[in-house]
Design a protein around this motif. Sequence first.
Motif, PDB file in Angstrom:
ATOM      1  N   THR A 100      -1.093  20.271   1.067  1.00 46.62           N
ATOM      2  CA  THR A 100      -1.974  20.180   2.234  1.00 46.62           C
ATOM      3  C   THR A 100      -2.414  21.556   2.716  1.00 46.62           C
ATOM      4  OG1 THR A 100      -0.946  18.110   2.942  1.00 46.62           O
ATOM      5  CG2 THR A 100      -2.125  19.368   4.612  1.00 46.62           C
ATOM      6  N   ARG A 101      -1.496  22.505   2.709  1.00 52.78           N
ATOM      7  CA  ARG A 101      -1.837  23.851   3.206  1.00 52.78           C
ATOM      8  C   ARG A 101      -2.941  24.467   2.361  1.00 52.78           C
ATOM      9  NH1 ARG A 101       3.164  27.685   4.233  1.00 52.78           N
ATOM     10  NH2 ARG A 101       3.710  26.687   2.260  1.00 52.78           N
ATOM     11  N   GLN A 102      -2.917  24.235   1.034  1.00 52.74           N
ATOM     12  CA  GLN A 102      -3.926  24.817   0.147  1.00 52.74           C
ATOM     13  C   GLN A 102      -5.234  24.016   0.159  1.00 52.74           C
ATOM     14  OE1 GLN A 102      -0.731  24.091  -0.846  1.00 52.74           O
ATOM     15  NE2 GLN A 102       0.026  26.195  -0.650  1.00 52.74           N
ATOM     16  N   ASN A 103      -5.146  22.693   0.337  1.00 60.03           N
ATOM     17  CA  ASN A 103      -6.345  21.848   0.249  1.00 60.03           C
ATOM     18  C   ASN A 103      -6.262  20.719   1.268  1.00 60.03           C
ATOM     19  OD1 ASN A 103      -8.653  20.522  -0.523  1.00 60.03           O
ATOM     20  ND2 ASN A 103      -8.001  20.094  -2.621  1.00 60.03           N
ATOM     21  N   PRO A 104      -6.397  21.040   2.559  1.00 61.75           N
ATOM     22  CA  PRO A 104      -6.223  20.014   3.584  1.00 61.75           C
ATOM     23  C   PRO A 104      -7.244  18.888   3.509  1.00 61.75           C
ATOM     24  CG  PRO A 104      -7.058  22.057   4.542  1.00 61.75           C
ATOM     25  CD  PRO A 104      -6.652  22.365   3.140  1.00 61.75           C
ATOM     26  N   SER A 105      -8.451  19.178   3.047  1.00 62.38           N
ATOM     27  CA  SER A 105      -9.470  18.115   3.005  1.00 62.38           C
ATOM     28  C   SER A 105      -9.082  17.018   2.027  1.00 62.38           C
ATOM     29  CB  SER A 105     -10.836  18.696   2.636  1.00 62.38           C
ATOM     30  OG  SER A 105     -10.814  19.299   1.352  1.00 62.38           O
ATOM     31  N   HIS A 106      -8.410  17.385   0.925  1.00 67.60           N
ATOM     32  CA  HIS A 106      -7.949  16.369  -0.019  1.00 67.60           C
ATOM     33  C   HIS A 106      -6.914  15.457   0.638  1.00 67.60           C
ATOM     34  CE1 HIS A 106      -6.607  14.494  -3.754  1.00 67.60           C
ATOM     35  NE2 HIS A 106      -5.370  14.766  -3.383  1.00 67.60           N
ATOM     36  N   THR A 107      -5.982  16.050   1.385  1.00 66.29           N
ATOM     37  CA  THR A 107      -4.974  15.252   2.076  1.00 66.29           C
ATOM     38  C   THR A 107      -5.622  14.278   3.050  1.00 66.29           C
ATOM     39  OG1 THR A 107      -3.305  16.979   1.867  1.00 66.29           O
ATOM     40  CG2 THR A 107      -2.986  15.370   3.635  1.00 66.29           C
ATOM     41  N   TRP A 108      -6.591  14.756   3.811  1.00 60.80           N
ATOM     42  CA  TRP A 108      -7.274  13.873   4.762  1.00 60.80           C
ATOM     43  C   TRP A 108      -8.051  12.770   4.041  1.00 60.80           C
ATOM     44  CZ3 TRP A 108      -6.923  13.324   9.906  1.00 60.80           C
ATOM     45  CH2 TRP A 108      -6.253  14.318  10.622  1.00 60.80           C
ATOM     46  N   ALA A 109      -8.706  13.103   2.941  1.00 60.83           N
ATOM     47  CA  ALA A 109      -9.469  12.097   2.202  1.00 60.83           C
ATOM     48  C   ALA A 109      -8.556  10.982   1.697  1.00 60.83           C
ATOM     49  CB  ALA A 109     -10.217  12.755   1.038  1.00 60.83           C
ATOM     50  N   VAL A 110      -7.454  11.376   1.036  1.00 57.69           N
ATOM     51  CA  VAL A 110      -6.543  10.372   0.486  1.00 57.69           C
ATOM     52  C   VAL A 110      -5.921   9.528   1.590  1.00 57.69           C
ATOM     53  CG1 VAL A 110      -4.371  10.040  -0.759  1.00 57.69           C
ATOM     54  CG2 VAL A 110      -6.042  11.699  -1.592  1.00 57.69           C
ATOM     55  N   ASN A 111      -5.567  10.168   2.704  1.00 58.43           N
ATOM     56  CA  ASN A 111      -4.830   9.455   3.742  1.00 58.43           C
ATOM     57  C   ASN A 111      -5.701   8.694   4.722  1.00 58.43           C
ATOM     58  OD1 ASN A 111      -2.372  10.272   2.719  1.00 58.43           O
ATOM     59  ND2 ASN A 111      -2.262  12.104   3.977  1.00 58.43           N
ATOM     60  N   THR A 112      -7.028   8.872   4.658  1.00 55.03           N
ATOM     61  CA  THR A 112      -7.894   8.121   5.577  1.00 55.03           C
ATOM     62  C   THR A 112      -8.988   7.321   4.861  1.00 55.03           C
ATOM     63  OG1 THR A 112      -9.329  10.055   5.943  1.00 55.03           O
ATOM     64  CG2 THR A 112      -7.497   9.723   7.474  1.00 55.03           C
ATOM     65  N   ILE A 113      -9.623   7.899   3.850  1.00 52.62           N
ATOM     66  CA  ILE A 113     -10.686   7.169   3.149  1.00 52.62           C
ATOM     67  C   ILE A 113     -10.093   6.030   2.316  1.00 52.62           C
ATOM     68  CG2 ILE A 113     -12.506   7.321   1.409  1.00 52.62           C
ATOM     69  CD1 ILE A 113     -12.993  10.196   2.369  1.00 52.62           C
ATOM     70  N   ALA A 114      -9.001   6.307   1.598  1.00 44.88           N
ATOM     71  CA  ALA A 114      -8.406   5.273   0.749  1.00 44.88           C
ATOM     72  C   ALA A 114      -7.971   4.044   1.534  1.00 44.88           C
ATOM     73  CB  ALA A 114      -7.243   5.855  -0.056  1.00 44.88           C
ATOM     74  N   PRO A 115      -7.285   4.174   2.679  1.00 45.41           N
ATOM     75  CA  PRO A 115      -6.930   2.964   3.423  1.00 45.41           C
ATOM     76  C   PRO A 115      -8.149   2.213   3.963  1.00 45.41           C
ATOM     77  CG  PRO A 115      -6.269   4.924   4.649  1.00 45.41           C
ATOM     78  CD  PRO A 115      -6.639   5.367   3.273  1.00 45.41           C
ATOM     79  N   ALA A 116      -9.210   2.942   4.319  1.00 47.82           N
ATOM     80  CA  ALA A 116     -10.427   2.263   4.777  1.00 47.82           C
ATOM     81  C   ALA A 116     -11.019   1.414   3.652  1.00 47.82           C
ATOM     82  CB  ALA A 116     -11.444   3.287   5.271  1.00 47.82           C
ATOM     83  N   TYR A 119       0.849  -1.200   0.000  1.00 44.87           N
ATOM     84  CA  TYR A 119       0.000   0.000   0.000  1.00 44.87           C
ATOM     85  C   TYR A 119       0.882   1.247   0.000  1.00 44.87           C
ATOM     86  CZ  TYR A 119      -3.767   3.198   1.247  1.00 44.87           C
ATOM     87  OH  TYR A 119      -4.671   4.222   1.250  1.00 44.87           O
ATOM     88  N   LEU A 120       0.848   2.004  -1.109  1.00 46.18           N
ATOM     89  CA  LEU A 120       1.701   3.177  -1.278  1.00 46.18           C
ATOM     90  C   LEU A 120       0.913   4.477  -1.388  1.00 46.18           C
ATOM     91  CD1 LEU A 120       4.171   1.756  -3.984  1.00 46.18           C
ATOM     92  CD2 LEU A 120       4.366   1.603  -1.490  1.00 46.18           C
ATOM     93  N   VAL A 121      -0.384   4.441  -1.161  1.00 47.74           N
ATOM     94  CA  VAL A 121      -1.237   5.600  -1.388  1.00 47.74           C
ATOM     95  C   VAL A 121      -0.986   6.665  -0.318  1.00 47.74           C
ATOM     96  CG1 VAL A 121      -3.602   6.397  -1.713  1.00 47.74           C
ATOM     97  CG2 VAL A 121      -2.972   4.040  -2.330  1.00 47.74           C
ATOM     98  N   GLY A 122      -0.846   7.913  -0.745  1.00 46.26           N
ATOM     99  CA  GLY A 122      -0.688   8.994   0.225  1.00 46.26           C
ATOM    100  C   GLY A 122      -0.676  10.338  -0.459  1.00 46.26           C
ATOM    101  N   SER A 123      -0.963  11.386   0.306  1.00 43.69           N
ATOM    102  CA  SER A 123      -0.921  12.755  -0.200  1.00 43.69           C
ATOM    103  C   SER A 123      -0.244  13.621   0.849  1.00 43.69           C
ATOM    104  CB  SER A 123      -2.330  13.273  -0.472  1.00 43.69           C
ATOM    105  OG  SER A 123      -2.298  14.608  -0.924  1.00 43.69           O
ATOM    106  N   LYS A 124       0.710  14.449   0.391  1.00 45.09           N
ATOM    107  CA  LYS A 124       1.463  15.312   1.301  1.00 45.09           C
ATOM    108  C   LYS A 124       1.457  16.762   0.832  1.00 45.09           C
ATOM    109  CE  LYS A 124       6.071  15.842   3.379  1.00 45.09           C
ATOM    110  NZ  LYS A 124       7.428  15.250   3.510  1.00 45.09           N
ATOM    111  N   PHE A 125       2.023  17.002  -0.345  1.00 44.86           N
ATOM    112  CA  PHE A 125       2.201  18.376  -0.788  1.00 44.86           C
ATOM    113  C   PHE A 125       0.886  18.960  -1.286  1.00 44.86           C
ATOM    114  CE2 PHE A 125       6.412  16.379  -1.346  1.00 44.86           C
ATOM    115  CZ  PHE A 125       7.025  17.050  -0.296  1.00 44.86           C
TER     116      PHE A 125
END
Length: 348
Positions: free
Chosen positions: A121-137, A113-119
């Motif tokens: 985040t400051r401009q679009n934090p909700s996208h970072t949270w979606a990728v890093n929590t919804i995708a693993p679920a 599992y290599l899915v993640g979002s980092k850069f």
Amino acid sequence: MNSTHGLPEVIEDESQLEELLIMPSAELIQSAATLSGSLVILGAGGKMGPTLAARAQRAIDQAGAAAQVVAVSRFSDPVARDWLDRRGVKTVAADLLSQDALDDLPDADTIIYLVGSKFGTRQNPSHTWAVNTIAPACAMRRYPKSTFVALSTGNVYPLTPIDQGGSRESDALEPVGEYAYAAVGRERIFDHFSRVHGTPVAMIRLNYATDLRYGVLTDLALKVFRGETIDVTQGYFNCIWQGDANDLILRAVPLAESPPRPINLTSLETFAVREVAQTFGQLMSRDVRFSGQESETALLSNASQCAELLGAPATPMERVIHWTAHWVRQGAPLLGKPTHFEVRDGAF
């Protein structure tokens, strides 16, 4: 030509670089001999994914195992997909935030599992949270009986005093900044589903993988080569050659447990920004300018557990530093994706 561990003195082009990055270790080939069916790699289109997938497929082929690597990503870059197809990796385009898309993927005993979002985040934090929590679920719901090796980050740890030798897996997670909080969120999602379904997970806390086209070393080499002033406030770092990182990630499959087992993946050494930059200056015949003063803390991880379990990274970072200087000096291709390792407030 080859003097240290059979490694080349310099790397001249992307073809030679990629061949080195996908060459499996003898230990990985031995491990691949036990595989069968599909080895699914989720998020295979990023910086590490293509060479990891090709390395895994080559190890399987050389071991004579009856297994197939399936690389899954949106594949917004068709070049990466074609590159994988030509190396015997099966590719599937899928939106990994969609449970329906994941449900259509082939069954597999093993998931990388290599899915993640980092850069960004400051401009679009909700996208970072979606990728890093919804995708693993979604992934854990799709593969409750599979074994996972999941990529996390050393950013889940706080900045620590230089003389402590870096954070250990048993240390409390004290993230700095929203990306780091989202990364802890990803780990908590894996922990939750692992406990509910008994799914074995090896949680790989990586910092920082380096390929000559990107990485902390490339960032520093470029600054030196261009004559830019180097801020040494974030004065120390760990890093690991991407080929070694990919090899160890794949070899971590037998270490997966429920609840998840965290494993720091990086160099055993701590590198000083000032010293590495001065080395680049010597190798590239450039004067080096610095600003700031080294802080007493930095984002550092202790990788001794990984070395005990799987062995130390095989590629000496001193050799990678020389490769990087030659690569940058000759104007070889870059990904244009700086690590921003110098950031201390977690704002990416």
